[in-house]
Write an enzyme that holds these catalytic residues in place. Structure first.
Site, PDB file in Angstrom:
ATOM      1  N   GLY A 159      31.609  47.700  19.849  1.00  0.00           N
ATOM      2  CA  GLY A 159      30.734  48.610  18.797  1.00  0.00           C
ATOM      3  C   GLY A 159      29.604  48.887  20.098  1.00  0.00           C
ATOM      4  O   GLY A 159      29.444  49.076  20.772  1.00  0.00           O
ATOM      5  N   CYS A 160      27.805  48.952  19.613  1.00  0.00           N
ATOM      6  CA  CYS A 160      27.280  49.456  20.258  1.00  0.00           C
ATOM      7  C   CYS A 160      26.506  49.716  21.212  1.00  0.00           C
ATOM      8  O   CYS A 160      26.017  50.087  22.810  1.00  0.00           O
ATOM      9  CB  CYS A 160      26.268  49.530  19.478  1.00  0.00           C
ATOM     10  N   HIS A 161      26.800  47.631  21.493  1.00  0.00           N
ATOM     11  CA  HIS A 161      26.339  46.393  22.843  1.00  0.00           C
ATOM     12  C   HIS A 161      27.182  46.982  23.753  1.00  0.00           C
ATOM     13  O   HIS A 161      26.907  46.417  25.210  1.00  0.00           O
ATOM     14  CB  HIS A 161      26.152  45.350  21.978  1.00  0.00           C
ATOM     15  N   ALA A 162      28.228  47.415  24.039  1.00  0.00           N
ATOM     16  CA  ALA A 162      29.458  47.656  24.888  1.00  0.00           C
ATOM     17  C   ALA A 162      28.766  47.879  26.091  1.00  0.00           C
ATOM     18  O   ALA A 162      29.724  47.903  27.227  1.00  0.00           O
ATOM     19  CB  ALA A 162      30.662  48.245  24.549  1.00  0.00           C
ATOM     20  N   PHE A 356      22.668  46.375  20.931  1.00  0.00           N
ATOM     21  CA  PHE A 356      22.839  45.333  19.851  1.00  0.00           C
ATOM     22  C   PHE A 356      24.082  46.042  19.541  1.00  0.00           C
ATOM     23  O   PHE A 356      24.673  47.353  19.063  1.00  0.00           O
ATOM     24  CB  PHE A 356      21.493  45.421  18.630  1.00  0.00           C
TER      25      PHE A 356
END
Length: 387
Positions: A159-162, A356
């Site tokens: 996801g976006c936090h990666a 996040f």
């Protein structure tokens, strides 16, 4: 020396980004969606408000089908008889289009860092919008001329936090040995998962996600290096009882995304405490690299910490021009920030980065922008390591 630079021996010394060639105007995307949704007026009223308020003007896509006249786009068909692309077809598009975008961003990062590809010891590839094997890491080794013995670490479907997670991992690798040079490559083709507007959830994701790739080189900083982001303390946190707020599953016609409208409110309930845990008694830094997962997320962080419009301008401008690029976005923000700091002639500034993702997961990382690394700074850092 302060919280963000002790004992920061690792830094981002090069950044690269790339975009597909097809540009989407937000108004035109909405017109296509409106033309394909002829049954539910309530959904379209809700969609009109979301598209106007999400903070996005333009995005980019690898899929030229999105430029077809309203109602003719296969992803947003104007009648039920037209079959939307299957997940397998979307994965074929991902395999074809992700590699050149990733390679372009990586080459730019290598050139920006002034490093040869043969110097890279670790390759971290990041993506949550597609999968295939042999994977992106294997192909980039050949395309970029990397060593076949390079240490490969793929971070998939996080996801976006990666993207920020990869930066934190690269920092640890660099600090474990002076010889380590880590290439991080993030590529996301979010638009290939657009769904027909049958629900509010599908429209929410369609309103602000875009395609793109980013890359960075993380290495031990050394005297003479210019325009470096030194990397300091960081951590990740899994927010209790929030697993249902962001869901990303493989469906029959692409990946199915659910984003709760309560996410900005949830951020306000825990981000302040986590930042306090990270920086302790130190004052808040001036620079803020916030992953713009949506306008509401940037609004929430700005409200929590009382940030000025200038402090969140990097995140808002990336969201406005490119949309949410999932894991690739945070490096777009840092690249925009660095360019502005160079233009202003700033010699030193401290910052914090936030991202996040599903879980809910929050990644936090302290950093400092340094115009030019000096021998004195390196000596101070060595002394600090023994205090």
């Amino acid at each position: 020396m302060t919280y963000s630079t002790l004992p920061a021996s690792a830094g981002i010394i090069g950044i690269g980004t790339s975009l597909p060639r097809f540009k989407l105007e937000q108004d035109e995307v909405f017109q296509r969606i409106e033309a394909s949704c002829t049954q539910d007026s309530d959904i379209m009223r809700w969609a009109r408000r979301i598209f106007r308020q999400c903070g996005v003007d333009t995005r980019y896509t690898c899929e030229p089908d999105f430029l077809e006249p309203a109602g003719d786009c296969r992803y947003l068909p104007g009648h039920e008889e037209r079959e939307v692309p299957s997940t397998s077809e979307r994965m074929r598009i991902y395999e074809r289009e992700s590699v050149p975008l990733a390679a372009q961003a990586a080459r730019e990062a290598l050139e920006d860092a002034g490093l040869q590809s043969s110097s890279i010891t670790h390759l971290i590839t990041v993506s949550c919008t597609g999968q295939f094997l042999p994977g992106l890491d294997s192909i980039l080794i050949k395309d970029l001329g990397l060593s076949p013995r390079i240490n490969r670490i793929p971070l998939t479907f996080q996801g976006c936090h990666a993207g920020l997670k990869a930066v934190q991992l690269a920092k640890s690798l660099v600090e474990s040995a002076d010889s380590h040079h880590v290439l991080v490559v993030c590529v996301e083709l979010c638009t290939i998962h657009f769904q027909p507007p049958a629900s509010r959830e599908a429209l929410f994701g369609a309103s602000f996600f875009g395609d793109g790739a980013s890359a960075c080189i993380i290495s031990k900083v050394s005297p003479g290096q210019k325009h470096v982001f030194q990397l300091g303390d960081g951590h990740a946190v899994l927010v209790p009882d929030s697993d249902a707020e962001m869901i990303w599953r493989v469906g029959d016609h692409g990946f199915d995304l659910y984003l709760s409208p309560a996410i900005p409110k949830l951020l306000k309930s825990f981000v302040g405490e986590e930042v306090g845990h990270l920086i302790g008694q130190e004052s808040l830094p001036f620079l803020w690299a916030i992953h713009p997962g949506g306008r509401g997320i940037v609004d929430a962080v700005q409200d929590i910490f009382g940030l000025s419009d200038d402090q969140v301008s990097y995140s808002r401008s990336i969201l406005k021009e490119f949309g949410n690029l999932s894991s690739a976005t945070i490096l777009f923000v840092l690249k925009r920030m660095r360019a502005n700091l160079i233009d202003q002639g700033v010699s030193y500034a401290e910052g914090i980065s936030l991202a996040f993702g599903p879980g809910l997961t929050a990644e936090l990382l302290c950093f400092s922008y340094v115009q030019s690394i000096s021998n004195d700074q390196m000596a101070d850092k060595e002394k600090a390591a023994y205090v």
